[in-house]
Write a protein that holds these residues in place. Structure first.
Motif, PDB file in Angstrom:
ATOM      1  N   CYS A   1     -48.270-103.084  51.623  1.00 17.22           N
ATOM      2  CA  CYS A   1     -46.894-102.870  52.080  1.00 17.22           C
ATOM      3  C   CYS A   1     -46.233-104.200  52.432  1.00 17.22           C
ATOM      4  O   CYS A   1     -46.545-104.791  53.471  1.00 17.22           O
ATOM      5  CB  CYS A   1     -46.869-101.955  53.300  1.00 17.22           C
ATOM      6  SG  CYS A   1     -47.621-100.342  53.051  1.00 17.22           S
TER       7      CYS A   1
ATOM      8  N   SER B   1     -40.873 -93.877  51.783  1.00 16.48           N
ATOM      9  CA  SER B   1     -41.233 -94.766  50.672  1.00 16.48           C
ATOM     10  C   SER B   1     -42.733 -95.039  50.655  1.00 16.48           C
ATOM     11  O   SER B   1     -43.358 -95.092  49.592  1.00 16.48           O
ATOM     12  CB  SER B   1     -40.456 -96.088  50.777  1.00 16.48           C
ATOM     13  OG  SER B   1     -39.077 -95.869  50.610  1.00 16.48           O
TER      14      SER B   1
ATOM     15  N   THR C   1     -43.102-104.966  53.742  1.00 19.07           N
ATOM     16  CA  THR C   1     -42.139-104.015  54.283  1.00 19.07           C
ATOM     17  C   THR C   1     -41.306-104.613  55.404  1.00 19.07           C
ATOM     18  O   THR C   1     -41.455-105.785  55.778  1.00 19.07           O
ATOM     19  CB  THR C   1     -42.865-102.725  54.738  1.00 19.07           C
ATOM     20  OG1 THR C   1     -41.903-101.717  55.022  1.00 19.07           O
ATOM     21  CG2 THR C   1     -43.747-102.972  55.949  1.00 19.07           C
ATOM     22  N   ASN C   2     -40.439-103.798  55.928  1.00 19.26           N
ATOM     23  CA  ASN C   2     -39.492-104.171  56.958  1.00 19.26           C
ATOM     24  C   ASN C   2     -40.216-104.382  58.292  1.00 19.26           C
ATOM     25  O   ASN C   2     -40.868-103.462  58.779  1.00 19.26           O
ATOM     26  CB  ASN C   2     -38.482-103.017  57.073  1.00 19.26           C
ATOM     27  CG  ASN C   2     -37.300-103.330  57.932  1.00 19.26           C
ATOM     28  OD1 ASN C   2     -37.367-104.158  58.833  1.00 19.26           O
ATOM     29  ND2 ASN C   2     -36.214-102.646  57.664  1.00 19.26           N
TER      30      ASN C   2
ATOM     31  N   ASN D   1     -40.553-103.196  50.150  1.00 21.46           N
ATOM     32  CA  ASN D   1     -39.428-102.827  50.993  1.00 21.46           C
ATOM     33  C   ASN D   1     -38.693-104.120  51.341  1.00 21.46           C
ATOM     34  O   ASN D   1     -39.263-105.007  51.979  1.00 21.46           O
ATOM     35  CB  ASN D   1     -39.944-102.114  52.247  1.00 21.46           C
ATOM     36  CG  ASN D   1     -38.859-101.763  53.248  1.00 21.46           C
ATOM     37  OD1 ASN D   1     -38.041-102.589  53.615  1.00 21.46           O
ATOM     38  ND2 ASN D   1     -38.887-100.528  53.727  1.00 21.46           N
TER      39      ASN D   1
ATOM     40  N   VAL E   1     -44.704 -97.363  59.444  1.00 17.94           N
ATOM     41  CA  VAL E   1     -45.214 -97.250  58.072  1.00 17.94           C
ATOM     42  C   VAL E   1     -46.741 -97.175  58.076  1.00 17.94           C
ATOM     43  O   VAL E   1     -47.342 -96.347  57.387  1.00 17.94           O
ATOM     44  CB  VAL E   1     -44.709 -98.426  57.217  1.00 17.94           C
ATOM     45  CG1 VAL E   1     -45.469 -98.522  55.895  1.00 17.94           C
ATOM     46  CG2 VAL E   1     -43.212 -98.284  56.941  1.00 17.94           C
TER      47      VAL E   1
ATOM     48  N   VAL F   1     -33.693-101.814  50.719  1.00 15.74           N
ATOM     49  CA  VAL F   1     -32.980-101.604  51.979  1.00 15.74           C
ATOM     50  C   VAL F   1     -31.692-102.439  52.034  1.00 15.74           C
ATOM     51  O   VAL F   1     -31.707-103.646  51.801  1.00 15.74           O
ATOM     52  CB  VAL F   1     -33.882-101.971  53.173  1.00 15.74           C
ATOM     53  CG1 VAL F   1     -33.118-101.811  54.487  1.00 15.74           C
ATOM     54  CG2 VAL F   1     -35.140-101.107  53.179  1.00 15.74           C
TER      55      VAL F   1
ATOM     56  N   CYS G   1     -38.213 -95.734  55.330  1.00 19.03           N
ATOM     57  CA  CYS G   1     -39.350 -96.625  55.080  1.00 19.03           C
ATOM     58  C   CYS G   1     -40.657 -95.842  55.018  1.00 19.03           C
ATOM     59  O   CYS G   1     -41.522 -96.098  54.170  1.00 19.03           O
ATOM     60  CB  CYS G   1     -39.445 -97.687  56.169  1.00 19.03           C
ATOM     61  SG  CYS G   1     -38.024 -98.788  56.293  1.00 19.03           S
TER      62      CYS G   1
ATOM     63  N   GLY H   1     -36.736 -95.926  60.746  1.00 14.33           N
ATOM     64  CA  GLY H   1     -37.773 -96.045  59.728  1.00 14.33           C
ATOM     65  C   GLY H   1     -38.090 -94.788  58.949  1.00 14.33           C
ATOM     66  O   GLY H   1     -39.094 -94.757  58.231  1.00 14.33           O
TER      67      GLY H   1
ATOM     68  N   ASP I   1     -38.143-100.040  47.718  1.00 16.99           N
ATOM     69  CA  ASP I   1     -37.208 -99.516  48.711  1.00 16.99           C
ATOM     70  C   ASP I   1     -36.179-100.627  48.957  1.00 16.99           C
ATOM     71  O   ASP I   1     -36.432-101.556  49.722  1.00 16.99           O
ATOM     72  CB  ASP I   1     -37.949 -99.167  50.008  1.00 16.99           C
ATOM     73  CG  ASP I   1     -37.057 -98.497  51.039  1.00 16.99           C
ATOM     74  OD1 ASP I   1     -35.830 -98.636  50.951  1.00 16.99           O
ATOM     75  OD2 ASP I   1     -37.604 -97.832  51.941  1.00 16.99           O
TER      76      ASP I   1
ATOM     77  N   THR J   1     -40.053-101.738  61.012  1.00 17.63           N
ATOM     78  CA  THR J   1     -40.727-100.438  60.887  1.00 17.63           C
ATOM     79  C   THR J   1     -42.191-100.544  60.470  1.00 17.63           C
ATOM     80  O   THR J   1     -42.785 -99.544  60.069  1.00 17.63           O
ATOM     81  CB  THR J   1     -39.978 -99.560  59.861  1.00 17.63           C
ATOM     82  OG1 THR J   1     -40.010-100.192  58.579  1.00 17.63           O
ATOM     83  CG2 THR J   1     -38.538 -99.337  60.277  1.00 17.63           C
TER      84      THR J   1
END
Length: 272
Positions: free
Chosen positions: A12, A213, A14-15, A55, A22, A86, A210, A207, A84, A18
């Motif tokens: 991941c 996803s 990711t953000n 993400n 996640v 965003v 997120c 989230g 994702d 979040t």
């Protein structure tokens, strides 16, 4: 199913807002998360995983580079890649980074809200490699024909148009697409379905998109048909939200209680 064998590791990128959510939703669903963000290890970690989530929330140049490297490596290994995008239309920087990413990485799935779908549809075809039209698109954003609500969707269309957007995106990028809203629209360009239900409180926790996803990435790692995987993820998320809402209301609980029960319901359904 959850609890059977070694959990499927999902890489991941990711953000950071979040990350914990996640990781927790993947654990609840019977998977696990590896959150390697540095470009120096992005390819190596992708190769250890069974799926990759890209993400692009809170982006910087290094993050886009890591997404590019991890995505390319995953594609080379035949692993599913979920994008994702965003806040895709929030800035030129995000648009440019996503255009480059979509040119270089063949996505298995795009999971986005309606505004993000509109933004990706306004991009030039990824095969062309051309930047022609950016000024026109910038003009549309400025005029309000294309709008940005930051990471939240400033666009709301009726369900039929949402399904069309999902189908158009799937055809443009050659992947399965999930466009979320009051209902979810799933398409692979041929098959298209609307999925309803759920609970409106999903939009009040940080989230939610997120986490959905991440569930898409996990289910794609478990089955070859990404359309069916994404369809199952959307249904799982909405069914879990509905059940969590019922339990929270029974106890007269607030949004924190709803969020807690949401993880419980994902785990329960994945353990059946």
């Amino acid at each position: 199913m959850a609890g059977q064998g070694r959990p499927a590791p999902i890489h991941c990128i990711t953000n950071p807002v979040t990350m914990e959510s996640v990781a927790n939703v993947l654990l609840a669903a019977g998977g696990s998360a590896i959150m390697a963000q540095d470009p120096a290890e992005a390819e190596e970690i992708a190769a250890l995983s069974r799926g990759v989530l890209l993400n692009t929330g809170v982006p910087d140049a290094g993050k886009f580079r890591a997404c590019m490297l991890a995505g390319r490596r995953a594609c080379g290994l035949g692993l599913p890649v979920v994008l994702d995008p965003v806040g895709a239309g929030a800035s030129r920087f995000r648009r440019e980074g996503l255009k480059n990413l979509l040119r270089e990485v063949r996505m298995s799935v795009i999971r986005c809200n309606q505004e993000e779908a509109q933004t990706l549809l306004a991009f030039p075809d990824p095969e062309s490699g051309s930047d022609a039209g950016e000024e026109m698109r910038a003009g549309l954003w400025k005029s309000g024909e294309l709008r940005s609500g930051g990471v939240e969707s400033a666009v709301s269309v009726e369900a039929g148009r949402q399904a069309d957007m999902a189908k158009e995106l799937a055809g443009k990028y050659g992947c399965a697409v999930l466009v979320t809203g009051d209902v979810d629209a799933v398409s692979d360009g041929g098959r298209t379905e609307l999925i309803g239900g759920g609970d409106g409180r999903l939009s009040r926790i940080t989230g939610g998109g997120c986490m959905l996803s991440a569930l898409c990435a996990l289910l794609c790692a478990e089955q070859k048909d990404c359309y069916e995987a994404v369809r199952s993820a959307a249904a799982l998320w909405r069914e879990s939200a509905r059940a969590a809402g019922i339990r929270a209301d029974r106890e007269q609980g607030g949004i924190g209680v709803f969020r807690m029960y949401l993880f419980d319901e994902v785990e329960r359904r994945r353990s059946l």
